[in-house]
Design a protein around this motif. Structure first.
Motif, short mmCIF file in Angstrom:
data_model
loop_
_atom_site.label_atom_id
_atom_site.label_comp_id
_atom_site.label_asym_id
_atom_site.label_seq_id
_atom_site.Cartn_x
_atom_site.Cartn_y
_atom_site.Cartn_z
N PRO A 9 3.02 16.09 14.50
CA PRO A 9 3.14 15.91 13.10
C PRO A 9 4.61 16.03 12.75
O PRO A 9 5.59 16.39 13.27
CB PRO A 9 2.70 17.11 12.24
N GLY A 10 5.20 15.09 11.67
CA GLY A 10 6.52 15.17 11.17
C GLY A 10 7.38 14.00 11.99
O GLY A 10 8.52 13.82 11.62
N GLY A 62 6.18 11.04 12.21
CA GLY A 62 6.37 10.36 10.90
C GLY A 62 6.30 8.75 11.04
O GLY A 62 5.69 8.24 10.09
N PRO A 84 3.06 21.93 9.74
CA PRO A 84 2.51 21.29 8.32
C PRO A 84 2.61 19.81 8.65
O PRO A 84 3.35 19.24 9.53
CB PRO A 84 3.79 21.49 7.76
N MET A 85 1.99 19.04 8.12
CA MET A 85 1.89 17.48 7.91
C MET A 85 0.94 16.94 9.10
O MET A 85 0.95 15.84 9.38
CB MET A 85 3.43 16.85 8.24
N GLU A 107 -2.08 16.74 8.94
CA GLU A 107 -3.06 15.62 8.26
C GLU A 107 -2.56 14.24 8.16
O GLU A 107 -3.28 13.33 8.38
CB GLU A 107 -3.55 16.32 6.82
N THR A 108 -1.36 14.37 7.61
CA THR A 108 -0.74 12.93 7.49
C THR A 108 -0.65 12.18 8.80
O THR A 108 -0.73 10.95 8.74
CB THR A 108 0.86 13.26 6.96
#
Ligand SMILES: Nc1nc2c(ncn2[C@@H]2O[C@H](COP(=O)(O)OP(=O)(O)OP(=O)(O)O)[C@@H](O)[C@H]2O)c(=O)[nH]1
Ligand SMILES: [Mg+2]
Lengths: 131, 320
Positions: B170-171, B173, B198-199, B201-202
């Protein structure tokens, strides 16, 4: 072209691998391929890795004071796994009176804190070349 | 029996000492290499080869360790080739992938070999394909191939592996990076590792969008999975998808295609190896003359291609 290939390992329980990493990088900078195995390795793990990786030498970094038990066990494990021809070097806090004992057990050379890394590299090169 | 005979016989029963020695002969171009590879090539052919690629530090080695555990639990013997970069300055390397896999070091059903790129591009070493021949001949059920942390290089692992897993975190990006690197054309399974961060899901959604644009000509739709490799979470699912992809390959004729692409890669690499070797030999032997030619090209008295052709005519390929 034959590269010099060494395994650097930290047997035993102490949790400092700064010295081992410094030596690993210094050997890399001399053109060695250095297999690094990390902290808390058992003699079995070290010998098994050395044999699988086909290394020319093994370097053990020991600061815990248990070198007189750990080192002979690594040597014994190497023999057991067909790696008795792989020279072993030891670095760390080793009292002068234990150095001879370790050498008699089969260790090629012992490096105490402050040994220049170039001396370690030179010792490995001359041992491997002399085989 | 000769020493090589012994080594090959021992390697065929997965003796680690013999495998260690033979991989050294192969990786370092030592005497006996060609003979060994000739014999090993006829012995293999059944291994499943899974490539693991992705950016530096994504968790590839931790994942490999989990896959070893999962494979062993399923009764498979497992071999690993783990590649780390060679320093362009010294020619040396610190090979650290093994740190994450050491819990398997003493398992007799596991063999792990660290490798340095030695200037080879594409995320592997030049010897990787030949070492694969060795491990295949030794009869390992599953061979895992960890590439260096790939940025935007061309990725060779797709030529050697049947299934490629692309690991990201994640991250990072930007899918654009992944597109540029061409990874969307090569991977069969996408994995967002470090899903505890964190992130995650994204990252999954981004990848899913990107994957939906991927060609999947052979009818395989690459899944996007998550894992927390440090806790072993997600490994079972990854293994299932690996199996599913393998079944898909078998059903769609993809295995035969893979065999052919591996053969093509092996032959072109072998040609390259011989030409490189003879070229090295020739240039070392004619060092002085070569250096004079370079000077002439520098002074623009002759052009590079003409000089190259003259040297190529003198190439003695039996010396490669
Ligand atoms: N938080 C978190 N950290 C992880 C996870 N998986 C791996 N790591 C950590 O990420 C770091 C890199 O892991 P590796 O497995 O060595 O990554 P790699 O992709 O093999 O790295 P290179 O081979 O150097 O490219 C280590 O410190 C791991 O402990 C995860 O799921 N969550
Ligand atoms: Mg790694």
């Amino acid at each position: 072209m034959k590269k010099i290939r060494v395994l650097i390992a930290k047997p035993g329980l102490d949790g400092h691998d700064r010295g081992a990493k410094v030596v690993a990088r210094a050997l890399r900078d001399r053109g060695f391929e250095v297999v690094y195995t990390g902290l808390h390795q058992t003699p079995e793990q070290i010998a098994a890795a050395a044999v699988q990786e086909g290394v020319d030498a093994v370097g053990l970094s020991i600061l815990s004071g248990s070198h007189l038990t750990l080192v002979p066990r690594v040597l014994e494990q190497l023999r057991e796994r067909g790696g008795e021809d792989i020279p072993v070097f030891v670095g760390g806090i080793i009292p002068a009176e234990d150095i001879q004992t370790l050498k008699e057990a089969g260790v090629m050379e012992v490096f105490t804190p402050g040994s220049p890394t170039s001396r370690i590299a030179d010792a490995i090169i001359s041992t491997v070349a002399g085989e | 029996m000769s020493r090589l005979d012994d080594l090959i016989a021992d390697a065929a029963r997965r003796d680690p000492r013999a495998l260690g020695r033979l991989s050294r002969i192969i990786d370092d171009d030592l005497e006996g290499k060609e003979e060994a590879l000739r014999r090993l090539h006829s012995m293999g052919g059944d291994a499943r080869v899974v490539g693991i690629t992705g950016p530096p530090g994504a968790g590839k080695s931790t994942l490999v360790s989990n896959l070893i555990r999962e494979g062993r639990a399923g009764g498979l013997s497992v071999a690993v080739l783990a590649v780390d970069p060679t320093s362009p300055f010294s020619g040396g390397a610190v090979l650290g992938d093994r740190v994450r896999m050491q819990e398997h070091a003493t398992d007799p059903g596991v063999f792990i070999r660290s490798l340095a790129t030695r200037g080879h591009m594409g995320g592997l070493s030049r010897s990787a394909q030949q070492l694969l021949t060795l491990l295949d001949a030794a009869g390992f059920d599953l061979i895992l191939l960890e590439t260096v942390g790939v940025g935007q290089e061309e990725v060779q692992v797709k030529d050697l592996a049947q299934t490629v897993i692309f690991v990201t975190v994640p991250g990072l990006g930007d899918g654009i990076q992944a597109m540029k690197a061409g990874v969307l054309e090569i991977a069969h399974i996408y994995l967002v590792n470090k899903a505890d961060l964190p992130m995650a899901e994204t990252a999954v959604k981004d990848l899913q969008t990107l994957v939906s644009f991927s060609p999947n000509e052979d009818g395989w739709k690459p899944p996007v999975l998550t894992s927390v490799a440090t806790r072993g979470e997600g490994t079972g699912r990854i293994m299932e998808e690996m199996d599913r992809h393998f079944s898909h390959l078998k059903a769609s004729g993809g295995i035969a295609e893979w065999r052919r692409s591996l053969a093509l890669n092996s032959v072109t690499e072998a040609i390259r190896g011989v030409v490189d070797g003879s070229l090295q030999h020739l240039m070392t032997a004619g060092r002085k003359e070569f250096s004079e030619d370079i000077d002439r090209v520098g002074r623009r008295e002759e052009d590079p291609l003409s000089v190259a052709r003259r040297w190529l005519e003198r190439l003695d390929l039996s010396r490669g």
